[in-house]
Design a protein around this motif. Sequence first.
Motif, PDB file in Angstrom:
ATOM      1  N   TRP A   9      -3.547  19.550 -43.823  1.00  0.00           N
ATOM      2  CA  TRP A   9      -2.569  18.661 -44.444  1.00  0.00           C
ATOM      3  C   TRP A   9      -1.780  19.388 -45.535  1.00  0.00           C
ATOM      4  O   TRP A   9      -0.619  19.066 -45.789  1.00  0.00           O
ATOM      5  CB  TRP A   9      -3.252  17.424 -45.022  1.00  0.00           C
ATOM      6  N   GLY A  10      -2.384  20.360 -46.164  1.00  0.00           N
ATOM      7  CA  GLY A  10      -1.668  21.165 -47.157  1.00  0.00           C
ATOM      8  C   GLY A  10      -0.522  21.944 -46.526  1.00  0.00           C
ATOM      9  O   GLY A  10       0.549  22.071 -47.095  1.00  0.00           O
ATOM     10  N   GLU A  11      -0.736  22.464 -45.326  1.00  0.00           N
ATOM     11  CA  GLU A  11       0.324  23.191 -44.624  1.00  0.00           C
ATOM     12  C   GLU A  11       1.440  22.254 -44.178  1.00  0.00           C
ATOM     13  O   GLU A  11       2.613  22.629 -44.191  1.00  0.00           O
ATOM     14  CB  GLU A  11      -0.259  23.945 -43.434  1.00  0.00           C
ATOM     15  N   ARG A  17       8.204  20.183 -47.524  1.00  0.00           N
ATOM     16  CA  ARG A  17       9.005  20.630 -48.675  1.00  0.00           C
ATOM     17  C   ARG A  17      10.065  21.635 -48.249  1.00  0.00           C
ATOM     18  O   ARG A  17      11.197  21.590 -48.728  1.00  0.00           O
ATOM     19  CB  ARG A  17       8.103  21.227 -49.752  1.00  0.00           C
ATOM     20  N   GLN A  18       9.730  22.536 -47.344  1.00  0.00           N
ATOM     21  CA  GLN A  18      10.699  23.523 -46.875  1.00  0.00           C
ATOM     22  C   GLN A  18      11.836  22.854 -46.111  1.00  0.00           C
ATOM     23  O   GLN A  18      13.005  23.225 -46.274  1.00  0.00           O
ATOM     24  CB  GLN A  18      10.010  24.564 -46.001  1.00  0.00           C
TER      25      GLN A  18
END
Length: 145
Positions: A9-11, A17-18
């Motif tokens: 989930w962090g990725e 965001r990108q």
Amino acid sequence: MALVRWNPWGEIGTLQRQINNLFEDTRVPSGLFDRDFLRVPAAELQETDDALHLKLELPGIDAKDLDIQVTEDAVHISGERKSETKTEEKGTTKTEFYYGKFQRVIPLSARIQNTNVTADYQDGILHLTLPKTEQEKNKVVKVNL
């Protein structure tokens, strides 16, 4: 060596965001694998009953360096911001200014009379008034529930 737990989930958050940064930026890639970016002017489009009003930020560009072409459903703008060449004996220059060519196509939400377009260019802001066709002015759409 420390063991670190992988969090997928962090990725996904990083990817989101990108993508958000990509849509907020006013630069577009100049090629598929090219890391260089071309700068495009920021635009604002306002629609009234009679016309569309388009404003573009074009600071530092002379009117003679702009090419504006209007069709019934889009505005094509291209131009070039030329660098000022100065010779200095000492010192260095660091710049964040973009010099070079750009082009942008802005699709329009209504059909316009491209023969009656008016333009005004002051203080680096281009104002285009794009009058709507009579068919668009009188257009009524029935909504069924």
